[in-house]
Design a protein around this motif. Structure first.
Motif, PDB file in Angstrom:
ATOM      1  N   UNK A 177     -13.606  -3.147  -2.714  1.00  0.00           N
ATOM      2  CA  UNK A 177     -14.164  -4.494  -2.863  1.00  0.00           C
ATOM      3  C   UNK A 177     -15.214  -4.812  -1.796  1.00  0.00           C
ATOM      4  N   UNK A 178     -15.323  -3.991  -0.763  1.00  0.00           N
ATOM      5  CA  UNK A 178     -16.353  -4.198   0.251  1.00  0.00           C
ATOM      6  C   UNK A 178     -17.671  -3.519  -0.115  1.00  0.00           C
ATOM      7  N   UNK A 179     -17.655  -2.681  -1.158  1.00  0.00           N
ATOM      8  CA  UNK A 179     -18.847  -1.950  -1.598  1.00  0.00           C
ATOM      9  C   UNK A 179     -19.507  -2.707  -2.746  1.00  0.00           C
ATOM     10  N   UNK A 180     -20.599  -3.394  -2.466  1.00  0.00           N
ATOM     11  CA  UNK A 180     -21.264  -4.199  -3.488  1.00  0.00           C
ATOM     12  C   UNK A 180     -22.404  -3.465  -4.168  1.00  0.00           C
ATOM     13  N   UNK A 181     -22.531  -2.176  -3.924  1.00  0.00           N
ATOM     14  CA  UNK A 181     -23.573  -1.399  -4.586  1.00  0.00           C
ATOM     15  C   UNK A 181     -23.111  -0.834  -5.921  1.00  0.00           C
ATOM     16  N   UNK A 220      -7.938  -2.138  -0.272  1.00  0.00           N
ATOM     17  CA  UNK A 220      -8.089  -3.344   0.531  1.00  0.00           C
ATOM     18  C   UNK A 220      -7.035  -3.424   1.630  1.00  0.00           C
ATOM     19  N   UNK A 221      -5.766  -3.185   1.291  1.00  0.00           N
ATOM     20  CA  UNK A 221      -4.714  -3.243   2.297  1.00  0.00           C
ATOM     21  C   UNK A 221      -4.898  -2.164   3.352  1.00  0.00           C
ATOM     22  N   UNK A 222      -5.352  -0.994   2.924  1.00  0.00           N
ATOM     23  CA  UNK A 222      -5.617   0.078   3.871  1.00  0.00           C
ATOM     24  C   UNK A 222      -6.706  -0.333   4.861  1.00  0.00           C
ATOM     25  N   UNK A 223      -7.752  -1.004   4.359  1.00  0.00           N
ATOM     26  CA  UNK A 223      -8.839  -1.470   5.225  1.00  0.00           C
ATOM     27  C   UNK A 223      -8.345  -2.526   6.209  1.00  0.00           C
ATOM     28  N   UNK A 259      -5.374  -2.539   7.446  1.00  0.00           N
ATOM     29  CA  UNK A 259      -4.351  -1.949   8.295  1.00  0.00           C
ATOM     30  C   UNK A 259      -2.943  -2.353   7.919  1.00  0.00           C
ATOM     31  N   UNK A 260      -2.732  -2.765   6.673  1.00  0.00           N
ATOM     32  CA  UNK A 260      -1.413  -3.206   6.224  1.00  0.00           C
ATOM     33  C   UNK A 260      -0.714  -2.105   5.421  1.00  0.00           C
ATOM     34  N   UNK A 261       0.606  -2.089   5.505  1.00  0.00           N
ATOM     35  CA  UNK A 261       1.388  -1.046   4.851  1.00  0.00           C
ATOM     36  C   UNK A 261       1.783  -1.453   3.432  1.00  0.00           C
ATOM     37  N   UNK A 262       2.004  -0.448   2.604  1.00  0.00           N
ATOM     38  CA  UNK A 262       2.426  -0.661   1.223  1.00  0.00           C
ATOM     39  C   UNK A 262       3.023   0.633   0.710  1.00  0.00           C
ATOM     40  N   UNK A 263       3.671   0.561  -0.433  1.00  0.00           N
ATOM     41  CA  UNK A 263       4.164   1.747  -1.123  1.00  0.00           C
ATOM     42  C   UNK A 263       3.777   1.655  -2.587  1.00  0.00           C
ATOM     43  N   UNK A 264       3.589   2.816  -3.199  1.00  0.00           N
ATOM     44  CA  UNK A 264       3.240   2.890  -4.619  1.00  0.00           C
ATOM     45  C   UNK A 264       4.262   3.731  -5.366  1.00  0.00           C
ATOM     46  N   UNK A 273      -1.670   5.880   1.278  1.00  0.00           N
ATOM     47  CA  UNK A 273      -0.338   5.454   1.681  1.00  0.00           C
ATOM     48  C   UNK A 273       0.735   6.189   0.900  1.00  0.00           C
ATOM     49  N   UNK A 274       2.011   5.865   1.157  1.00  0.00           N
ATOM     50  CA  UNK A 274       3.126   6.550   0.486  1.00  0.00           C
ATOM     51  C   UNK A 274       3.095   6.359  -1.034  1.00  0.00           C
ATOM     52  N   UNK A 275       3.232   7.463  -1.768  1.00  0.00           N
ATOM     53  CA  UNK A 275       3.235   7.432  -3.227  1.00  0.00           C
ATOM     54  C   UNK A 275       4.480   8.140  -3.747  1.00  0.00           C
ATOM     55  N   UNK A 276       5.263   7.435  -4.568  1.00  0.00           N
ATOM     56  CA  UNK A 276       6.435   8.015  -5.220  1.00  0.00           C
ATOM     57  C   UNK A 276       6.052   8.306  -6.667  1.00  0.00           C
ATOM     58  N   UNK A 277       6.005   9.579  -7.021  1.00  0.00           N
ATOM     59  CA  UNK A 277       5.546  10.001  -8.346  1.00  0.00           C
ATOM     60  C   UNK A 277       6.733  10.156  -9.290  1.00  0.00           C
ATOM     61  N   UNK A 278       6.569   9.622 -10.492  1.00  0.00           N
ATOM     62  CA  UNK A 278       7.586   9.773 -11.536  1.00  0.00           C
ATOM     63  C   UNK A 278       6.903  10.219 -12.828  1.00  0.00           C
ATOM     64  N   UNK A 279       7.276  11.386 -13.312  1.00  0.00           N
ATOM     65  CA  UNK A 279       6.766  11.881 -14.595  1.00  0.00           C
ATOM     66  C   UNK A 279       7.927  11.958 -15.579  1.00  0.00           C
ATOM     67  N   UNK A 280       7.799  11.254 -16.687  1.00  0.00           N
ATOM     68  CA  UNK A 280       8.896  11.203 -17.661  1.00  0.00           C
ATOM     69  C   UNK A 280       9.328  12.595 -18.099  1.00  0.00           C
TER      70      UNK A 280
END
Length: 322
Positions: free
Chosen positions: A65-69, A134-137, A139-144, A164-171
């Motif tokens: 969202x900071x890249x307006x080009x 955005x959260x990475x920019x 400096x805030x933590x999150x999980x996916x 950031x941390x990613x938990x992958x689930x494949x059916x």
């Protein structure tokens, strides 16, 4: 109205790049031909793309969202496509000029939340990818938690894993079992903000799993209309346009938007399914019969606005701010 920040100005953009992201998923990069900055947007926003085949479709922005080009959208090929995703996958070409509207945001990110959990199903990763940037920019933590039928369909995986941390689930790797959303919700502490975007069955399960939580902690975006009550009936009612005093009868087999357009009233619209928020209109009198997938439960109960492409009236008369 919702508090979604948006721009309604139409712009001409050029297709700068088309990239394969996963099986059935491509990304499309759009830039202004004059190389001027694009309108600013916030994480979770979408744009409406006017396709050369006459359709207008809404797509979430995945770019920073900071890249307006540039604007980048992810497009999954829908097996039941009505001409939107199939056109983009099969006919759209680099260098082609397109008209876009927006950006609009009905799926905003709470940037100062202490704990954030994202849940993505398939192409639903697109707006969440932007939020993670955005959260990475900041400096805030999150999980996916990222779910697809198989790894071949997992778009942007390497890029989101770098954020950031990613938990992958494949059916297919879980014996066909879908993501256990209730178990995921239970493992996080009170006050966690949950964001979910994906196919309708996932979103339905997500809303059921979070119905005990405060509404301001639960964030969801639909790519297709919510299932409607098969017993719901459509009545005939009158719509009054407050600014002109004109009245129109809306029959049971037509939407408010249909009637207004037929009468030459200019109203912005896009998806016609109640999922993009373009046709949101303020309600001055009357009680809407909300059938959209944009407004939260609290916003619908407040009855301050409605999506006139699908929602109707619970009584005989509505007065709209038009």
């Amino acid at each position: 109205m919702t508090d979604a920040a948006h721009s309604s100005k139409s712009l001409t953009v050029r297709v700068q790049r088309i990239e394969w992201e996963a099986e059935g998923v491509i990304s499309v990069e759009l830039r202004r031909p004059d190389n001027e900055p694009l309108p600013e947007f916030t994480a979770g926003a979408h744009i409406d793309i006017h396709l050369p085949n006459g359709l207008v479709r809404s797509y979430s922005l995945s770019s920073d969202s900071s890249d307006r080009q540039r604007y980048v959208v992810g497009v999954g090929l829908d097996a039941a496509s009505r001409g939107g995703s199939s056109y983009i996958h099969n006919q759209l070409r680099v260098g082609q000029m397109l008209t876009i509207d927006g950006p609009r945001n009905h799926f905003p990110l709470v940037e100062d939340a202490e704990q954030v959990v994202f849940i993505a199903g398939g192409i639903g990763i697109t707006p969440l990818f932007c939020m993670m940037r955005r959260l990475n920019a900041l400096g805030r933590k999150f999980e996916l938690h990222y779910a697809t039928r198989n790894r071949r369909r997992m778009a942007f995986l390497t890029a989101v894993q770098a954020l950031g941390p990613v938990h992958v689930h494949c059916d297919e790797e879980q014996g066909g079992r879908p993501l256990d959303l209730a178990a995921i919700i239970r493992k996080y502490p009170a006050g966690t903000h949950f964001y979910c975007c994906g196919p309708t069955p996932m979103l339905t399960a997500f809303e059921q799993a979070t119905e005990h939580l405060p509404a301001d902690l639960v964030h969801v975006e639909y790519f297709s209309p919510k299932p409607q009550d098969p017993a719901a009936e459509s009545n005939t009612f009158t719509v009054v346009l407050a600014r002109t005093g004109r009245e129109y009868v809306v029959p049971a087999d037509k939407s408010i938007l249909d009637v207004l357009v037929q009468q030459g009233v200019s109203v912005e619209s896009s998806c016609l399914d109640g999922i993009c928020g373009t046709c949101e209109i303020r309600v001055l009198e009357g009680v809407p019969d909300h059938r959209d997938s944009v407004l939260t439960k609290a916003e619908q109960e407040a009855n301050k606005s409605m999506m006139i492409c699908v929602s109707r009236c619970k009584g005989d008369r509505l007065v709209l701010d038009l």
